[in-house]
Write a protein that holds these residues in place. Structure first.
Motif, PDB file in Angstrom:
ATOM      1  N   PHE A   1       1.188   2.420   3.753  1.00  0.00           N
ATOM      2  CA  PHE A   1       1.009   3.200   2.533  1.00  0.00           C
ATOM      3  C   PHE A   1       0.124   4.405   2.841  1.00  0.00           C
ATOM      4  N   ASN A   2       0.520   5.573   2.353  1.00  0.00           N
ATOM      5  CA  ASN A   2      -0.185   6.794   2.754  1.00  0.00           C
ATOM      6  C   ASN A   2      -0.666   7.643   1.574  1.00  0.00           C
ATOM      7  N   ARG A   3      -0.990   6.981   0.452  1.00  0.00           N
ATOM      8  CA  ARG A   3      -1.512   7.713  -0.707  1.00  0.00           C
ATOM      9  C   ARG A   3      -2.926   7.208  -1.049  1.00  0.00           C
ATOM     10  N   PRO A   4      -3.868   7.333  -0.119  1.00  0.00           N
ATOM     11  CA  PRO A   4      -5.202   6.773  -0.350  1.00  0.00           C
ATOM     12  C   PRO A   4      -5.932   7.392  -1.533  1.00  0.00           C
ATOM     13  N   GLN A   5      -5.679   8.686  -1.814  1.00  0.00           N
ATOM     14  CA  GLN A   5      -6.359   9.331  -2.940  1.00  0.00           C
ATOM     15  C   GLN A   5      -5.923   8.738  -4.275  1.00  0.00           C
ATOM     16  N   GLN A   6      -4.721   8.197  -4.305  1.00  0.00           N
ATOM     17  CA  GLN A   6      -4.200   7.535  -5.511  1.00  0.00           C
ATOM     18  C   GLN A   6      -4.287   6.016  -5.389  1.00  0.00           C
ATOM     19  N   LEU A   7      -5.106   5.553  -4.440  1.00  0.00           N
ATOM     20  CA  LEU A   7      -5.312   4.125  -4.198  1.00  0.00           C
ATOM     21  C   LEU A   7      -3.999   3.427  -3.866  1.00  0.00           C
ATOM     22  N   ASN A   8      -3.065   4.193  -3.283  1.00  0.00           N
ATOM     23  CA  ASN A   8      -1.776   3.643  -2.852  1.00  0.00           C
ATOM     24  C   ASN A   8      -1.030   2.940  -3.982  1.00  0.00           C
ATOM     25  N   SER A   9      -1.220   3.436  -5.196  1.00  0.00           N
ATOM     26  CA  SER A   9      -0.567   2.820  -6.354  1.00  0.00           C
ATOM     27  C   SER A   9       0.946   3.011  -6.281  1.00  0.00           C
ATOM     28  N   MET A  10       1.656   2.164  -7.002  1.00  0.00           N
ATOM     29  CA  MET A  10       3.117   2.115  -6.931  1.00  0.00           C
ATOM     30  C   MET A  10       3.713   3.018  -8.015  1.00  0.00           C
ATOM     31  N   ASN A  11       4.036   4.256  -7.640  1.00  0.00           N
ATOM     32  CA  ASN A  11       4.622   5.185  -8.593  1.00  0.00           C
ATOM     33  C   ASN A  11       6.148   5.066  -8.565  1.00  0.00           C
TER      34      ASN A  11
END
Length: 217
Positions: A19-29
């Motif tokens: 998972f590569n969205r650390p700024q969004q806490l790797n949330s599931m969009n």
């Protein structure tokens, strides 16, 4: 193919989905729910992969469902007669459930490496993996209860098979955090590592052992 929510690499028969969205806490969009089954199919169909590691970047493994999924709902969920709205929601939930069932049914073992928070939908995900590992600062929480929702993507079905049913019920009813030490003692995770670097090294060592063996066996 390129993905927005994670990176994929296959080396020495070991597939890694990070998972590569650390700024969004790797949330599931919404992109996650479209891309995840595609990525699993790509890895599963690859003759090179003998084991899959799912890990993440940043402070937390995954914060679960991204709020944007709720803030921009499909109009079909609110328009038309009640029966059709209910049927649309049922089909949507089944599609999301299928993402984790697809992971559960992969022809290769799936290892999940968790650092920091594993929240809500992320618990659904790791419950569908074959083996779980985490850092000392990791915690797991069935957050849906606190939000007035049903954990409907597999946690309530899979978790009681992984830990004592009474503990699974307590975690669901209270929505409290289960820290790494309790997760280890309950058998939910296989091993706890000091930090994210040690976690990656430890899980990779397990994956290398698996990859050395005959995939058909």
């Amino acid at each position: 193919m390129a993905y927005q929510c994670f990176d994929i690499a296959i080396n020495d028969h070991i597939a890694q989905l990070t998972f590569n969205r650390p700024q969004q806490l790797n949330s599931m969009n919404k992109h996650f729910w479209r891309e995840f089954p595609q990525a699993l199919a790509e890895i599963d169909q690859s003759a090179d992969a003998r084991v899959l590691i799912i890990s993440s970047t940043g402070k937390h493994f995954c914060a679960g469902m991204d709020l944007s999924v709720f803030q921009n709902p499909d109009p079909k969920m609110f328009g038309g007669e009640p029966g059709r709205r209910g049927e649309h929601v049922r089909r949507l939930v089944q599609q999301l459930q299928d993402c984790f069932t697809q992971m559960e049914k992969m022809r290769i073992p799936v290892l999940t490496a968790v650092q920091g928070g594993c929240i809500g939908g992320a618990v659904d995900l790791v419950c569908a993996s074959d083996s779980r590992y985490c850092t000392e600062d990791a915690f797991f929480t069935i957050k849906e209860t606190a939000l007035g929702m049903t954990a409907d993507l597999g946690t309530l079905q899979r978790l009681p098979k992984l830990i004592a049913p009474g503990l699974a019920r307590e975690l669901a009813f209270t929505a409290r955090k289960m820290p790494s030490a309790e997760a280890l003692n309950s058998g939910f995770v296989n091993q706890v590592f000091s930090d994210a670097e040690a976690l990656q090294q430890g899980v990779m060592a397990v994956a290398k052992q698996i990859a050395e063996h005959s995939p058909l066996a």
